[in-house]
Design a protein around this motif. Structure first.
Motif, PDB file in Angstrom:
ATOM      1  N   SER A  34       0.829  -1.207   0.000  1.00  0.00           N
ATOM      2  CA  SER A  34       0.000   0.000   0.000  1.00  0.00           C
ATOM      3  C   SER A  34       0.862   1.255   0.000  1.00  0.00           C
ATOM      4  O   SER A  34       1.969   1.272   0.541  1.00  0.00           O
ATOM      5  CB  SER A  34      -0.928   0.015   1.214  1.00  0.00           C
ATOM      6  N   PHE A  36       0.405   3.864   1.718  1.00  0.00           N
ATOM      7  CA  PHE A  36       0.494   4.454   3.050  1.00  0.00           C
ATOM      8  C   PHE A  36       1.739   3.966   3.795  1.00  0.00           C
ATOM      9  O   PHE A  36       2.484   4.751   4.350  1.00  0.00           O
ATOM     10  CB  PHE A  36      -0.764   4.138   3.860  1.00  0.00           C
ATOM     11  N   TYR A  37       1.974   2.648   3.821  1.00  0.00           N
ATOM     12  CA  TYR A  37       3.135   2.095   4.513  1.00  0.00           C
ATOM     13  C   TYR A  37       4.323   1.973   3.572  1.00  0.00           C
ATOM     14  O   TYR A  37       5.452   2.198   3.972  1.00  0.00           O
ATOM     15  CB  TYR A  37       2.802   0.737   5.143  1.00  0.00           C
ATOM     16  N   ASP A  38       4.093   1.552   2.351  1.00  0.00           N
ATOM     17  CA  ASP A  38       5.077   1.519   1.266  1.00  0.00           C
ATOM     18  C   ASP A  38       6.446   0.987   1.693  1.00  0.00           C
ATOM     19  O   ASP A  38       7.444   1.694   1.653  1.00  0.00           O
ATOM     20  CB  ASP A  38       5.211   2.915   0.660  1.00  0.00           C
TER      21      ASP A  38
END
Length: 147
Positions: A34, A36-38
């Motif tokens: 994702s 967001f966390y990447d």
């Protein structure tokens, strides 16, 4: 030498689902893929090939149907390797461990992951938070990098 250098630059995580509700799988894929966390920005990549994997993340209760496959996947991962058991089902069988309890045995569960293969890091939760999964993978890195 090339393998050692690439392991210091990239970590490949392989996810194995062994039964359950898939909640933990969603969280593991969420933390790696994702935006967001990447985790990919830190060169942590998801792979589906055990020969490329450095860290094996196992989710779900280990059913009798996948127990042998899990052992085979574990054996195919090159040394040094680390295993992260993520979620309540992987750690203790979760709610699925109670099925057949009145008979004194579970009818389709072989048990938690550590009964099948060695586990280096345990990540509790139902499902575990993505931050905890990332922390578990980071805790497994010294074993891989130091050999």
């Amino acid at each position: 030498m090339l393998k050692e250098l690439s392991r210091k630059k990239n970590i490949h995580v392989m996810l194995v689902y062994t039964g359950g509700c898939n909640g933990c799988d969603i969280e593991v894929v969420n933390c790696v893929l994702s935006p967001f966390y990447d985790a990919e920005q830190y060169n942590v990549f998801l792979t589906w090939n055990p020969r490329e994997a450095d860290v094996l993340v196992v989710t779900g209760c280990v059913t009798k149907a996948v127990s042998a496959s899990l052992k085979k996947i574990y054996d195919e991962i090159p040394e040094p390797k680390a295993v992260v058991a993520a979620g309540a089902c992987a750690l203790m069988g979760g709610v699925y461990n109670n099925i057949g309890a009145d008979l004194g045995t579970s009818t389709f569960i072989d048990g938690p992951v550590e009964n099948i293969i060695p586990v280096d890091v345990k990540v509790p939760g139902c499902p575990p938070r993505p931050e905890d999964v990332i922390t578990g993978i980071v805790k497994a890195l010294p074993k891989i990098l130091n050999g």
